[in-house]
Structures are given as structure tokens and as C-alpha cells.
Design a protein around this motif. Structure first.
Motif, short mmCIF file in Angstrom:
data_model
loop_
_atom_site.label_atom_id
_atom_site.label_comp_id
_atom_site.label_asym_id
_atom_site.label_seq_id
_atom_site.Cartn_x
_atom_site.Cartn_y
_atom_site.Cartn_z
N GLU A 1 61.87 -4.13 20.08
CA GLU A 1 61.23 -4.74 18.21
C GLU A 1 62.73 -5.08 17.58
O GLU A 1 64.12 -4.19 17.86
CB GLU A 1 60.83 -3.99 17.90
N ARG B 1 53.63 -9.34 0.67
CA ARG B 1 51.73 -9.52 1.19
C ARG B 1 50.77 -9.48 0.11
O ARG B 1 49.91 -10.96 0.02
CB ARG B 1 51.72 -8.64 2.10
N LYS C 1 50.37 -11.55 22.38
CA LYS C 1 50.30 -11.59 20.46
C LYS C 1 51.48 -13.07 20.10
O LYS C 1 51.89 -13.79 19.13
CB LYS C 1 51.44 -10.58 21.02
N TYR D 1 54.24 -13.95 15.15
CA TYR D 1 53.59 -12.69 14.87
C TYR D 1 54.01 -11.65 14.21
O TYR D 1 53.13 -10.79 12.92
CB TYR D 1 53.58 -11.64 16.31
N ASP D 2 55.44 -11.34 14.61
CA ASP D 2 55.61 -9.99 13.67
C ASP D 2 55.61 -10.07 11.73
O ASP D 2 55.62 -8.94 11.32
CB ASP D 2 57.15 -9.58 13.57
N TYR E 1 51.14 -13.52 10.72
CA TYR E 1 50.32 -12.60 11.25
C TYR E 1 50.12 -11.24 10.84
O TYR E 1 49.67 -10.61 10.47
CB TYR E 1 49.85 -13.03 12.24
N HIS E 2 51.15 -10.75 11.46
CA HIS E 2 50.82 -8.86 11.33
C HIS E 2 51.67 -7.94 10.37
O HIS E 2 51.30 -7.66 9.60
CB HIS E 2 52.38 -8.46 12.92
N GLN F 1 49.88 -10.76 7.12
CA GLN F 1 48.32 -10.24 7.35
C GLN F 1 47.93 -11.90 7.33
O GLN F 1 46.82 -11.38 6.57
CB GLN F 1 48.10 -9.23 6.42
#
Length: 550
Positions: A382, A415, A464, A446-447, A450-451, A454
Motif C-alpha cells: 500500500e 471526513r 476495490k 478506493y483508498d 471510498y475508504h 467513507q
């Protein structure tokens, strides 16, 4: 005396043009507020630009032109160009995409595309007489092009041939207007910045009064002439600091400052740190062999000595750090120019090289011969692990951990801010390329999106990373509250996107009706690095804090 460019043009008109055919691909009249059509983009065809009003700047590859209404601008195939309007409500221009063909000498009746400047010498800025008449010709071409039926399109092609006849007849190599005069003054500054330069000198070169020169230069370039001289001096000083261990006094004298203490104050004001601190940070010459590694190094508060830079492919780094990075490697398509990059590194002789493990076996071997090289696992690790690995290799582990902690704190703060603004709204990221529309998510999206932030996806899947072709009807079924659009910056895609936005199915989408569609850019959304991810957070807050429809 005839210039080389003029000689090529004369050769073209006398011996080549009788056998040439111009083929129009499309024509569009673009305003400054149509920003997605003016961004730095790649073209595989010739582009002809004619300004009909307003002011702006064209960046053709690494060359910048101040747009004028008494000139045309030609961008060759396989190059990048972009327009920066001085005022989005003001700039207006025709953008024509076309090909140039000539009958092959080897095989008669077979047409060959002309791409090289030696074959088609009209490239960049070309001064013309009676530019207003050329605009009128474009008006007629556009009128025919927009009509239905093959006869109208045939007529537009004939008119396009006639346009080039008038362009060639109107080319003026002796034009000396105020913009050309300013370019002479600017060129003088770039050559003599280390000497004493006065407004009176520059005004004489431009053949205008000093007061008029000051006003005209600031209006044309957005900065004063003296500020530009300072920029040139500081830029050269940075290069000297990176390339040698010269003393501060020597560097100050070489860039035009007799007083090293005045130079130090000026440097700190412009750069933000003192020359001593800047020089200390440049003692090691570190090469970032791939673009994402620039983003990792900047997070560690380190500046690469060599890195891939290009106004489109690495736009952010080129715009902000091109004067800080002495050696510019090619950034054009991964692995496209790796041999030339190896040669540049052999000459630059860096102390350390950072690369990704995507490098082929031959690259790895040659990089290792130049300097100790870290090959960072790209797929297996990552981005946070990559940053820690780079930090450990460069002796900056503490800085890497500090940056990651600050990032997580910022991520949590943003966030919460977006959650309060957006509630339970669902998002869809769409990629537009050529005629294709796809639901899209890469590792960075994604990182971070979305992740990390959120954001709630409208397209739910276990994967992913995905790139799934969709129709507008399928998008309507997904029913996203907001749509993020990643539109490839090349002519065919931009034209398709323009037509897509005019279609009824598009306009019926809930996100479109509610002005909840947002354009995002490949830089930083497609880069997997620490700095790029922080910039994605910043863009999300800017985009989603208010209604900014594309």
C-alpha cells in the motif's frame, strides 16, 4: 536574411503544397468558461487555433504563447496543448482538428499523413495578415459543418481547403506588433538576468515608453517585468545550489546580486526558506524515476534532483516544481522513453535512485550501475508502506511517520466535515474515454474517496478496483446523488462528452438535474502517492462543499 523557419515554409509552399490535401476532423467555437475543452490535453491530429476575442495563454508542450488575434496557432500531432484564459468570461476561439495528407512518392495514389515539422512547417505561433478574414472563413466552415447531410459536410471540407489557401497567403514573417516586441524584451531578460536590467532598457527593446511598457507587460503576462527577472534569478540560483557546492556569495553574484545578504532576504521571501536551509536539503542528488515517487519524496520534504516532468502527464509537479528539479526526465507514457531517461541519469550522476518495481530487467540493471537504487514494490505494498520503505532507505523514517500521522488526522477532520455536508448521498465515479462510458475506481479512489473519506458508492461491488462499461440507462438505475467525472483530455473524447451532456438521458439523471456533477482530473486522482492522496482530499472538500456543476 531568411530564417530557417521561413526557408522551410517557402520550400513547403513551392514544392509540397501542390500535392497536399487538408482533411477537417471537426470544428468547435469554444469560450473560456468551457474549461474542460481547454485543459492540457493530448492530440493525435493537428490542431488549428484562431482567437476571435479575449486573452489567454497557450502551452504547447513546454513552450508558452500569449494568444493574439493577429496570429494562428498550430499544434502538431502526438503533442499536448492547453489554454489558460486570462478571464473565463472573455476568451473565445475556434478549435479545428485536422489531418494533412500528401501522395506518397513511393506508391502513387496512396496518401501519406504529414506529421513532421520539416514536412509541415506551420507549427506554434504564426503571424498572419487580415486575421479577421480567416475568422469569417471559420464562421462559414462551422455553419456548413453543423448542418445535416453529406453535401454540407463536403462543402465544409472544400471551405477548409480554401482556409489554408488564405492562411498560407497571409503568413507574415515580418510582423512586429506589441506582443512580438514584448517577446523580444522577455527574451532579453532570460538571457541577461544576471546583469543590471532597467525598465528603460526593456522599453527601448520593445520600442515603447517606459510607462506603457510597465502597464503592457503586467497586463500581458500577469506579473511585472522586474518580478519576472527575480523569478529567473531565483530559479537559476536553485539550480546552482543543487548542482554544486558553491558558496552563497558566489551563487548570489552569478545570478545578479552583488549583496549576498539582500539575495538571502529575497530568496527567503520568494521560496519560504533561507538559502542555507535550501542548500542543505539538496546535498544528496536523488532521482525519482517514476512520477508517483515525486509525490512520496515531497511528503518527506525532499526535492528530487531528477524526475519525469511534463505539462500534461505530470501537470502539478511541472507547474509547481519544474524550476526546483534540475533534470527533467521524459514523462511521456510509461516505458516509452526509458532508454533516453537512462542516458540522462548517466550524465546527471545522481547519488541515489528511487524506482518502482515495474522497471524491466534491462532498466533495473542499468539503473543499478548508475547509483544505488531502491525498487519499490508497487502492487504488493500500500502507498503508506511504500512511503515508510522510502523513508527508511533515505534515512527519513521519522519524517515519514510524522507525515502519515498528520495525514490521518487531516483525513478524519475532512471526513467529518463532508459527512455533515453530504449526509447519506451516494456517489458514482464515471470515466469517459472516446465513445465509452464506464463506472470506474482505481486504487487511489478506493483508498482516499471510498475508504478514507467513507463516501457512499452507488455502484456496490466486492472489488476495490474496477472499470465497468455502462450505458446511461444503467447509470439511471444506479441513481447516484452525485457523479464525479473523469474525462480523458483528448479531442475525440471531449467532443463525445460535449454531445453526451446535450442528450436527454444525461439531462434526466438526478445528479445532473440537481447540479451535482463534478469534473475531476487524472492528476491527482490516478496517481498512487502520499502527496497525490492529500491533494485528492483537498479537491474533494473544494468540489463538494458547494454546487460546482461541470
Amino acid at each position: 536574411m531568411m530564417s530557417d523557419r521561413q526557408a522551410l515554409f517557402q520550400e513547403f509552399t513551392e514544392h509540397v503544397m501542390p500535392d497536399v490535401m487538408f482533411k477537417l476532423r471537426d470544428i468547435a467555437w469554444v469560450k473560456g468558461d468551457e474549461h474542460e475543452r481547454l485543459r492540457q490535453q493530448f492530440t493525435n491530429a493537428h490542431i488549428l487555433l484562431l482567437v476571435t476575442g479575449g486573452r489567454g495563454r497557450l502551452r504547447l508542450e513546454n513552450v508558452e504563447h500569449q494568444l493574439r488575434q493577429d496570429a494562428i496557432y498550430v499544434c502538431p500531432p502526438m503533442s499536448t496543448f492547453g489554454i489558460a484564459p486570462d478571464s473565463v468570461d472573455d476568451l473565445r476561439m475556434y478549435v479545428l482538428r485536422f489531418d494533412v495528407f500528401r501522395e506518397s512518392r513511393k506508391r502513387k495514389r496512396q496518401l501519406r499523413v504529414l506529421r513532421e515539422e520539416s514536412e509541415f512547417p506551420l507549427v506554434g505561433e504564426v503571424s498572419v495578415r487580415s486575421a479577421g478574414q480567416l475568422v469569417m472563413h471559420c464562421d462559414s466552415i462551422a455553419e456548413q459543418w453543423q448542418q445535416d447531410g453529406g453535401i454540407a459536410r463536403l462543402r465544409s471540407q472544400i471551405l477548409f481547403q480554401e482556409l489554408w489557401y488564405h492562411i498560407v497567403k497571409s503568413v507574415d514573417f515580418t510582423a512586429q506588433d506589441s506582443a512580438t516586441a514584448l517577446e523580444r524584451a522577455r527574451a532579453y531578460m532570460e538571457e541577461h538576468y544576471a546583469q543590471t536590467i532597467t525598465i528603460e532598457q526593456l522599453a527601448r527593446i520593445a520600442e515603447v515608453s517606459p510607462k506603457y511598457f510597465v502597464d503592457l507587460y503586467k497586463k500581458t503576462y500577469g506579473v511585472s517585468a522586474m518580478d519576472y527577472v527575480t523569478e529567473l534569478r531565483i530559479s537559476r540560483a536553485k539550480q546552482l545550489m543543487a548542482q554544486s557546492h558553491a558558496k552563497l556569495r558566489e551563487i548570489a553574484h552569478q545570478v545578479g546580486y552583488n549583496d549576498e545578504f539582500y539575495f538571502s532576504r529575497k530568496f527567503k521571501k520568494e521560496v519560504g526558506v533561507s538559502p542555507t536551509i535550501y542548500m542543505k536539503s539538496r546535498h544528496r542528488k536523488i532521482a525519482a524515476y517514476r512520477a508517483p515517487l515525486i509525490g512520496q519524496m515531497l511528503a518527506l520534504k525532499m526535492m528530487p534532483y531528477a524526475a519525469p516532468l511534463h505539462p500534461k502527464w505530470t501537470a502539478f509537479y511541472h507547474q509547481n516544481y519544474r524550476n526546483d528539479i534540475p533534470v527533467h526526465l521524459s514523462a511521456f507514457r510509461q516505458n516509452e522513453n526509458w532508454k533516453a531517461n537512462i542516458e540522462m541519469l548517466q550524465e546527471a550522476r545522481p547519488d541515489v535512485i528511487l524506482s518502482l518495481d515495474k522497471a524491466n530487467a534491462q532498466e533495473r540493471e542499468q539503473l543499478g550501475r548508475i547509483a544505488p537504487t531502491l525498487f519499490v514494490p508497487f502492487e504488493e505494498l500500500e502507498w503508506q508502506e511504500q512511503l515508510l520503505m522510502i523513508g527508511d532507505f533515505l534515512g527519513e523514517s521519522a519524517e515519514a511517520k510524522h507525515w502519515l500521522a498528520a495525514y490521518e488526522e487531516k483525513l478524519a477532520r475532512m471526513r467529518e466535515r463532508l459527512r455533515k455536508k453530504l449526509g447519506e448521498e451516494k456517489f458514482l465515479i464515471l470515466r469517459v474515454f472516446k465513445q465509452e462510458l464506464a463506472v470506474h475506481c482505481n486504487r487511489s479512489m478506493y483508498d482516499v474517496f471510498y475508504h478514507g473519506l467513507q463516501m457512499k458508492p452507488a455502484y456496490v461491488t466486492q472489488a476495490k478496483v474496477y472499470d465497468q462499461a455502462v450505458t446511461l440507462q444503467e447509470v439511471a438505475v444506479l441513481d447516484p446523488d452525485r457523479i464525479l467525472l473523469l474525462v480523458c483530455q483528448e479531442a475525440e473524447t471531449l467532443e463525445h462528452f460535449r454531445l453526451l451532456k446535450l442528450s436527454v438521458p444525461w439531462q434526466d439523471l438526478k445528479a445532473v438535474r440537481n447540479n451535482r456533477t463534478h469534473l475531476i482530473t487524472s492528476d491527482p486522482w490516478r496517481e498512487y502517492s502520499a502527496m497525490a492522496h492529500e491533494r485528492i482530499i483537498d479537491q474533494c472538500v473544494k468540489l463538494l462543499s458547494g454546487d460546482r456543476p461541470c
